[in-house]
Motif scaffolding. Sequence first.
Motif, mmCIF file in Angstrom:
data_model
loop_
_atom_site.group_PDB
_atom_site.id
_atom_site.type_symbol
_atom_site.label_atom_id
_atom_site.label_comp_id
_atom_site.label_asym_id
_atom_site.label_seq_id
_atom_site.Cartn_x
_atom_site.Cartn_y
_atom_site.Cartn_z
ATOM 1 N N PRO A 21 -48.440 135.652 -18.014
ATOM 2 C CA PRO A 21 -48.910 135.240 -16.695
ATOM 3 C C PRO A 21 -49.492 136.434 -15.944
ATOM 4 O O PRO A 21 -48.964 137.534 -16.026
ATOM 5 N N LYS A 22 -50.585 136.203 -15.238
ATOM 6 C CA LYS A 22 -51.236 137.268 -14.469
ATOM 7 C C LYS A 22 -50.582 137.433 -13.098
ATOM 8 O O LYS A 22 -50.191 136.461 -12.469
ATOM 9 N N ALA A 23 -50.498 138.693 -12.659
ATOM 10 C CA ALA A 23 -49.942 138.984 -11.333
ATOM 11 C C ALA A 23 -51.055 138.956 -10.278
ATOM 12 O O ALA A 23 -52.230 138.955 -10.607
ATOM 13 N N PRO A 77 -54.649 148.814 -14.442
ATOM 14 C CA PRO A 77 -54.015 148.123 -15.565
ATOM 15 C C PRO A 77 -54.160 148.843 -16.905
ATOM 16 O O PRO A 77 -53.211 148.846 -17.697
ATOM 17 N N MET A 132 -51.638 151.493 -16.943
ATOM 18 C CA MET A 132 -50.312 150.897 -17.053
ATOM 19 C C MET A 132 -50.018 150.466 -18.483
ATOM 20 O O MET A 132 -48.909 150.660 -18.970
ATOM 21 N N ARG A 133 -51.022 149.878 -19.134
ATOM 22 C CA ARG A 133 -50.807 149.435 -20.518
ATOM 23 C C ARG A 133 -50.353 150.599 -21.378
ATOM 24 O O ARG A 133 -49.481 150.459 -22.209
ATOM 25 N N HIS A 165 -46.899 152.770 -18.887
ATOM 26 C CA HIS A 165 -45.865 152.223 -17.992
ATOM 27 C C HIS A 165 -44.468 152.740 -18.317
ATOM 28 O O HIS A 165 -43.665 152.986 -17.426
HETATM 29 C C1 HEC Z 1 -48.386 144.791 -6.077
HETATM 30 C C2 HEC Z 1 -48.218 144.064 -7.332
HETATM 31 C C3 HEC Z 1 -47.905 144.845 -8.606
HETATM 32 C C4 HEC Z 1 -46.867 145.749 -8.810
HETATM 33 C C5 HEC Z 1 -45.865 146.284 -7.808
HETATM 34 C C6 HEC Z 1 -46.939 146.103 -10.218
HETATM 35 N N1 HEC Z 1 -47.979 145.472 -10.818
HETATM 36 FE FE1 HEC Z 1 -48.550 145.684 -12.773
HETATM 37 N N2 HEC Z 1 -50.222 144.590 -12.421
HETATM 38 C C7 HEC Z 1 -50.497 143.914 -11.240
HETATM 39 C C8 HEC Z 1 -51.768 143.216 -11.388
HETATM 40 C C9 HEC Z 1 -52.430 142.334 -10.333
HETATM 41 C C10 HEC Z 1 -52.242 143.521 -12.694
HETATM 42 C C11 HEC Z 1 -53.543 143.023 -13.356
HETATM 43 C C12 HEC Z 1 -53.426 141.549 -13.689
HETATM 44 C C13 HEC Z 1 -52.377 141.306 -14.717
HETATM 45 O O1 HEC Z 1 -52.527 141.792 -15.851
HETATM 46 O O2 HEC Z 1 -51.367 140.638 -14.412
HETATM 47 C C14 HEC Z 1 -51.237 144.375 -13.317
HETATM 48 C C15 HEC Z 1 -51.319 144.864 -14.607
HETATM 49 C C16 HEC Z 1 -50.281 145.504 -15.294
HETATM 50 C C17 HEC Z 1 -50.282 145.862 -16.690
HETATM 51 C C18 HEC Z 1 -51.419 145.637 -17.673
HETATM 52 C C19 HEC Z 1 -51.381 144.224 -18.160
HETATM 53 C C20 HEC Z 1 -52.561 143.923 -19.020
HETATM 54 O O3 HEC Z 1 -53.447 143.224 -18.555
HETATM 55 O O4 HEC Z 1 -52.581 144.368 -20.165
HETATM 56 C C21 HEC Z 1 -49.065 146.420 -16.968
HETATM 57 C C22 HEC Z 1 -48.564 146.910 -18.316
HETATM 58 C C23 HEC Z 1 -48.315 146.435 -15.734
HETATM 59 N N3 HEC Z 1 -49.081 145.874 -14.736
HETATM 60 C C24 HEC Z 1 -47.032 146.911 -15.600
HETATM 61 C C25 HEC Z 1 -46.402 147.107 -14.383
HETATM 62 C C26 HEC Z 1 -45.146 147.825 -14.235
HETATM 63 C C27 HEC Z 1 -44.327 148.389 -15.375
HETATM 64 C C28 HEC Z 1 -44.881 147.852 -12.904
HETATM 65 C C29 HEC Z 1 -43.724 148.555 -12.178
HETATM 66 C C30 HEC Z 1 -43.657 150.007 -12.390
HETATM 67 C C31 HEC Z 1 -45.950 147.147 -12.210
HETATM 68 N N4 HEC Z 1 -46.854 146.706 -13.148
HETATM 69 C C32 HEC Z 1 -46.030 146.958 -10.844
HETATM 70 C C33 HEC Z 1 -49.723 143.892 -10.104
HETATM 71 C C34 HEC Z 1 -48.611 144.688 -9.871
#
Ligand code: HEC
Length: 125
Positions: free
Chosen positions: A31-33, A41, A44-45, A48
């Motif tokens: 699910p997408k955030a 992102p 993060m990939r 993280h």
């Molecule tokens: C304010 C909201 C928010 C927070 C806080 C947040 N994220 Fe995200 N994250 C997102 C969004 C929006 C995306 C891009 C859309 C998606 O992939 O869900 C994303 C993408 C990612 C991705 C890449 C996913 C992909 O598309 O491959 C990872 C890994 C990730 N987040 C991990 C984390 C981790 C671990 C934490 C805590 C340290 C965190 N995120 C905190 C909103 C957030």
Amino acid sequence: MGVRAVLLALVLGLMTMVSGAWAGETGPSFPKAQGNCVEDPATMRRHHFDFLKHQRDDTMRQGIRGAKHSLKECVSCHAQVKDGHAQPINAAGQFCASCHEYAAVSIDCFSCHATTPQQQAEAKR
Ligand code: HEC
Ligand code: HEC
Ligand code: HEC
């Protein structure tokens, strides 16, 4: 010879699919955030786990809370809400679990940490 050429083409095709997976085209789906991640992102990939570990060390040793790479915040944004209820982030097919199953990674974090924002509110961690 013809059969070998076909097999080689298949293997090369598979390899392209696998590398494409980490570019987000195929592979694990989750699910997408909403909003913006704490880093972009793609970063993060790849990083993280480093961020989470540093954050934990900072908190445990120095008592720093509410900083940028908090695990709590990951759960607040990334737990999917279905029919008004947040799904545990480590459940099958959910955000943290989907990739980890795919990559055969296992983490023990959620034996202690809350897996939904509701559970966080109750357990306060
Ligand atoms: C304010 C909201 C928010 C927070 C806080 C947040 N994220 Fe995200 N994250 C997102 C969004 C929006 C995306 C891009 C859309 C998606 O992939 O869900 C994303 C993408 C990612 C991705 C890449 C996913 C992909 O598309 O491959 C990872 C890994 C990730 N987040 C991990 C984390 C981790 C671990 C934490 C805590 C340290 C965190 N995120 C905190 C909103 C957030
Ligand atoms: C044995 C129980 C336990 C396990 C397992 C555990 N933690 Fe924690 N963790 C804690 C406690 C207790 C705190 C401090 C509580 C607080 O700061 O709210 C904490 C704090 C943290 C923090 C800082 C606070 C926050 O919400 O960001 C991070 C980040 C964190 N842990 C990440 C992890 C990660 C990643 C894993 C798995 C690799 C993990 N923890 C496994 C007990 C645990
Ligand atoms: C886009 C895919 C993806 C998502 C989403 C994802 N992870 Fe990961 N995670 C990985 C991969 C791949 C590894 C293994 C990296 C390596 O070992 O080089 C990993 C490793 C980890 C590790 C280190 C495990 C170890 O044994 O060292 C932790 C901790 C971690 N992830 C926490 C999380 C948390 C918490 C979430 C959800 C908030 C999450 N991950 C979401 C792909 C993902």
